[in-house]
Scaffold this motif. Structure first.
Motif, mmCIF file in Angstrom:
data_model
loop_
_atom_site.group_PDB
_atom_site.id
_atom_site.type_symbol
_atom_site.label_atom_id
_atom_site.label_comp_id
_atom_site.label_asym_id
_atom_site.label_seq_id
_atom_site.Cartn_x
_atom_site.Cartn_y
_atom_site.Cartn_z
ATOM 1 N N ALA A 109 -156.158 -26.067 -1.162
ATOM 2 C CA ALA A 109 -154.758 -26.397 -1.416
ATOM 3 C C ALA A 109 -153.845 -25.221 -1.103
ATOM 4 N N ASP A 110 -154.437 -24.038 -0.914
ATOM 5 C CA ASP A 110 -153.654 -22.842 -0.603
ATOM 6 C C ASP A 110 -153.524 -22.631 0.898
ATOM 7 N N LEU A 111 -154.649 -22.744 1.608
ATOM 8 C CA LEU A 111 -154.693 -22.537 3.052
ATOM 9 C C LEU A 111 -155.674 -23.525 3.653
ATOM 10 N N ASP A 112 -155.480 -23.831 4.917
ATOM 11 C CA ASP A 112 -156.442 -24.639 5.676
ATOM 12 C C ASP A 112 -156.931 -23.772 6.830
ATOM 13 N N ILE A 113 -157.977 -22.984 6.577
ATOM 14 C CA ILE A 113 -158.460 -22.055 7.604
ATOM 15 C C ILE A 113 -159.307 -22.818 8.617
ATOM 16 N N GLU A 114 -158.989 -22.655 9.892
ATOM 17 C CA GLU A 114 -159.649 -23.395 10.966
ATOM 18 C C GLU A 114 -160.214 -22.494 12.054
ATOM 19 N N SER A 115 -159.974 -21.194 11.961
ATOM 20 C CA SER A 115 -160.472 -20.273 12.986
ATOM 21 C C SER A 115 -160.607 -18.892 12.363
ATOM 22 N N VAL A 116 -161.493 -18.057 12.957
ATOM 23 C CA VAL A 116 -161.731 -16.728 12.405
ATOM 24 C C VAL A 116 -162.153 -15.783 13.524
ATOM 25 N N ARG A 117 -161.687 -14.543 13.437
ATOM 26 C CA ARG A 117 -162.121 -13.470 14.336
ATOM 27 C C ARG A 117 -162.219 -12.178 13.539
ATOM 28 N N ARG A 118 -162.976 -11.219 14.113
ATOM 29 C CA ARG A 118 -163.160 -9.924 13.450
ATOM 30 C C ARG A 118 -162.645 -8.825 14.348
ATOM 31 N N ASP A 119 -161.858 -7.890 13.793
ATOM 32 C CA ASP A 119 -161.280 -6.832 14.612
ATOM 33 C C ASP A 119 -162.175 -5.601 14.639
ATOM 34 N N ARG A 120 -161.703 -4.565 15.298
ATOM 35 C CA ARG A 120 -162.519 -3.354 15.471
ATOM 36 C C ARG A 120 -162.786 -2.642 14.155
ATOM 37 N N GLN A 121 -161.921 -2.838 13.171
ATOM 38 C CA GLN A 121 -162.084 -2.202 11.863
ATOM 39 C C GLN A 121 -162.948 -3.049 10.936
ATOM 40 N N ARG A 122 -163.528 -4.134 11.462
ATOM 41 C CA ARG A 122 -164.417 -5.028 10.736
ATOM 42 C C ARG A 122 -163.680 -5.912 9.739
ATOM 43 N N ASN A 123 -162.359 -5.997 9.885
ATOM 44 C CA ASN A 123 -161.583 -6.912 9.068
ATOM 45 C C ASN A 123 -161.591 -8.296 9.706
ATOM 46 N N PHE A 124 -161.418 -9.319 8.870
ATOM 47 C CA PHE A 124 -161.373 -10.690 9.361
ATOM 48 C C PHE A 124 -159.929 -11.167 9.485
ATOM 49 N N TRP A 125 -159.696 -11.964 10.525
ATOM 50 C CA TRP A 125 -158.421 -12.652 10.718
ATOM 51 C C TRP A 125 -158.694 -14.150 10.724
ATOM 52 N N PHE A 126 -157.987 -14.863 9.858
ATOM 53 C CA PHE A 126 -158.164 -16.299 9.745
ATOM 54 C C PHE A 126 -156.919 -17.021 10.240
ATOM 55 N N GLY A 127 -157.125 -18.058 11.045
ATOM 56 C CA GLY A 127 -156.031 -18.905 11.498
ATOM 57 C C GLY A 127 -155.911 -20.105 10.584
ATOM 58 N N ASP A 128 -154.714 -20.341 10.078
ATOM 59 C CA ASP A 128 -154.459 -21.385 9.091
ATOM 60 C C ASP A 128 -153.575 -22.477 9.693
ATOM 61 N N GLU A 129 -153.693 -23.697 9.142
ATOM 62 C CA GLU A 129 -152.878 -24.810 9.635
ATOM 63 C C GLU A 129 -151.657 -25.101 8.775
ATOM 64 N N PHE A 130 -151.632 -24.650 7.523
ATOM 65 C CA PHE A 130 -150.542 -25.016 6.633
ATOM 66 C C PHE A 130 -149.240 -24.291 6.935
ATOM 67 N N GLY A 131 -149.283 -23.146 7.584
ATOM 68 C CA GLY A 131 -148.068 -22.386 7.880
ATOM 69 C C GLY A 131 -147.369 -22.847 9.145
ATOM 70 N N PRO A 132 -148.009 -22.662 10.308
ATOM 71 C CA PRO A 132 -149.301 -21.972 10.413
ATOM 72 C C PRO A 132 -149.162 -20.470 10.160
ATOM 73 N N TYR A 133 -150.205 -19.909 9.517
ATOM 74 C CA TYR A 133 -150.219 -18.502 9.169
ATOM 75 C C TYR A 133 -151.461 -17.822 9.747
ATOM 76 N N LEU A 134 -151.332 -16.513 9.990
ATOM 77 C CA LEU A 134 -152.485 -15.643 10.181
ATOM 78 C C LEU A 134 -152.705 -14.889 8.878
ATOM 79 N N VAL A 135 -153.962 -14.830 8.443
ATOM 80 C CA VAL A 135 -154.291 -14.161 7.188
ATOM 81 C C VAL A 135 -155.378 -13.126 7.461
ATOM 82 N N LYS A 136 -155.107 -11.886 7.074
ATOM 83 C CA LYS A 136 -156.038 -10.780 7.287
ATOM 84 C C LYS A 136 -156.740 -10.447 5.974
ATOM 85 N N THR A 137 -158.077 -10.325 6.037
ATOM 86 C CA THR A 137 -158.834 -9.891 4.868
ATOM 87 C C THR A 137 -159.740 -8.729 5.250
#
Length: 435
Positions: free
Chosen positions: A185-213
Motif C-alpha cells: 500500500a506504500d509502494l508498488d516496486i516493479e524493477s530493481v538495480r544495484r549501483d557501484r556502492q552496492r545500494n539498491f534502486w527500486f522503480g515504483d509505479e505509484f509515483g512513479p518514484y525511484l527509491v534508493k536503499t
C-alpha cells in the motif's frame, strides 16, 4: 575468426537499425533449462492477504496466517553465487487497496534447472549473503524494505495505528510499525538495480518514484519522482496538488542500469497523456547527481503489445525489453515477446530501434523440459516481468504469477516458472555485467 563473426553481427544489427526492421534473425531460441516454484510457497509472516479478494478458482484462499507469499516476482538480479538469483516481490495482491499487509521483500533463490542431462527443475531458498541452500524462506534468505530512518518523506502504513489510517480496518501489525516496514500500500516496486556502492534502486509505479536503499533494504533518502508525470496514487495527486496523467499501474515497470554503472534508464509501463498512442517513455537518470537528466526516448509498442514487463541493459545503449498483452492460454491470443532496443544515435525524444529477439510463445524445447508432451515451449502467463542476461548467448526469463490469481495455463493459481533460453546469435556484450 571470432572477431570476424562479431564484426559481421554488429554490421547486421546496424543494417537493421537503418531500415527499422522488426526482425533480425534471432529465430529458433531454445529452452536449455527449466524450473518451477509452486504457487503456494510462503515465508515467515506477519499475516497477509487480509484485504485480498479470493481468487475465482477456489484454492489458495487468503488470508495467510502468520506468513507471506514468496511470489509476484517483478525484478531479478544475479545472486551471491552463479546458481543463485535475487528477486523482488511487487506490491502484493495487485493493487494499493488490497496490499497493506503484503511486505516488500527481496529473496535469494537457488535454481536447479532441469536440463537434457539432469537437474530436478526445482527452486530452493538460499541465504541472502552466501547463497547457501537452506530449508525454508526465513529472515536469513531475504531483505525487507523499510523506512527505519524516516527518509522516504511519504506517509506509510507504519505511521498509523490501523491500516489505511482507518479505525474500521485491523491494527497495523506491530512488526510493521516497530520497524517501519514498507508494504504494497506504500509502494508498488516493479524493477530493481544495484549501483557501484552496492545500494539498491527500486522503480515504483505509484509515483512513479525511484527509491534508493542500502544493501539491507533501508531507505536512504526521499522518494524521487519523475518530473511532470503523475500516477493516480501519487501523493501529490491524492493531496490535490497535481492531476494524474498516467494510468494506474503504469509507472516504472522496467529499469536498466548501463554497463558503465553511471545511468539508470526507466521505462514506463503505460502511455503518458498527450504522448503518441502506444508509446512509452524511457527516461535517463544520472546516478552521480541522483537526478533525471531530462533526456528521454520513445519506446513504440508492437501492434499486438499493450504494455511492457521488464527491461535490462546489454551495454550503454542497448536494452532487452519484455512486451506482452494480457491474454493467456485460458483466454485470448497471448502475445509475449522479447525485443532488443537501441538508443544509440537516437535524438532526444525520438523512437528507439527495435529488433525481435525471442517469441516466448514459440521456444524450441526438443527435450520437453517442462514435461507437457510438446517440443514447443510457450509461456502464456498474464505477466512476465523478469529478464536477465546470463551470458552473451543465454537469458533467464521468469513470470510474475500474480498470486493467488493467475489463469495463465489453467484456471488455477499460476506457478512461477524459470526459463533458461539459448539464443542462436551472439548478443554482442563482451562481458555481460552483473548490476
Amino acid at each position: 575468426m571470432l572477431r570476424h563473426i562479431r564484426q559481421l553481427f554488429a554490421a547486421v544489427l546496424a543494417a537493421i537499425a537503418l531500415t527499422g526492421a522488426a526482425h533480425a534473425g534471432f529465430d529458433d531460441s531454445t529452452l536449455t533449462g527449466w524450473a518451477m516454484m509452486p504457487a503456494a510457497t510462503f515465508a515467515d509472516g506477519p499475516t497477509s492477504g487480509q484485504f485480498a479478494a479470493p481468487n475465482p478458482y477456489g484454492t489458495n484462499l487468503p488470508p495467510y496466517m502468520n506468513k507471506q507469499p514468496v511470489q509476484g516476482f517483478s525484478g531479478v538480479l544475479h545472486g551471491p553465487t552463479a546458481d543463485t538469483f535475487r528477486f523482488i516481490t511487487d506490491n502484493g495482491f495487485g493493487a494499493e487497496g488490497n496490499s497493506a499487509d503484503a511486505l516488500l521483500r527481496m529473496y535469494t533463490l537457488k535454481i536447479d534447472f532441469r536440463t537434457r542431462h539432469g537437474g530436478s527443475g526445482s527452486v530452493s531458498p538460499a541465504t541472502w549473503f552466501t547463497g547457501r541452500k537452506t530449508d525454508s524462506f526465513s529472515r536469513h534468505t531475504r531483505i525487507t524494505l523499510n523506512d527505519a530512518n524516516h527518509q522516504l518523506a511519504l506517509p506509510i502504513q507504519a505511521c498509523y495505528l490501523n491500516y489505511y489510517n482507518d479505525p474500521a480496518k485491523p491494527p497495523v501489525d506491530s512488526a510493521i510499525r516497530d520497524q517501519r516496514l514498507l508494504t504494497g500500500a506504500d509502494l508498488d516496486i516493479e524493477s530493481v538495480r544495484r549501483d557501484r556502492q552496492r545500494n539498491f534502486w527500486f522503480g515504483d509505479e505509484f509515483g512513479p518514484y525511484l527509491v534508493k536503499t542500502d544493501e539491507h533494504g533501508t531507505v536512504m533518502h526521499r522518494a524521487i519522482p519523475l518530473p511532470g508525470v503523475y500516477a493516480p496514487e501519487n501523493k501529490d495527486v491524492v493531496a490535490g496538488a497535481a492531476s494524474a496523467n498516467l494510468p494506474g499501474s503504469g509507472g516504472f515497470e522496467g529499469m536498466a542500469i548501463n554497463k558503465s554503472g553511471t545511468r539508470l534508464y526507466t521505462l514506463l509501463e503505460k502511455t503518458v497523456a498527450g504522448d503518441l498512442p502506444k508509446t512509452l517513455r524511457i527516461n535517463e537518470f544520472d546516478l552521480a547527481s541522483e537526478a533525471f537528466t531530462g533526456a528521454y526516448y520513445e519506446y513504440p509498442l508492437s501492434t499486438d503489445g499493450t504494455n511492457i514487463g521488464d527491461m535490462t541493459a546489454l551495454d550503454d545503449h542497448r536494452f532487452i525489453v519484455i512486451e506482452r498483452n494480457g491474454a493467456t492460454a485460458t483466454g485470448g491470443a497471448p502475445f509475449k515477446k522479447l525485443y532488443l532496443s537501441d538508443i544509440e544515435g537516437v535524438s532526444d525524444g525520438g523512437p528507439v530501434e527495435k529488433t525481435e529477439l525471442v517469441d516466448l510463445m514459440n521456444i524450441a524445447d526438443p527435450n520437453d523440459l517442462n514435461g507437457d508432451g510438446s517440443t514447443i515451449f510457450t509461456l502464456p502467463c498474464v505477466t512476465i516481468e523478469n529478464v536477465l542476461v546470463l551470458d552473451p548467448h543465454t537469458l533467464l526469463v521468469v513470470n510474475d504469477n500474480n498470486f493467488p490469481y493467475g489463469g495463465g495455463r489453467t484456471l488455477a493459481s499460476d506457478n512461477t516458472e524459470f526459463l533458461r533460453i539459448a539464443l542462436p546469435e551472439w548478443l554482442g556484450c563482451k562481458r555481460c555485467h552483473r548490476h
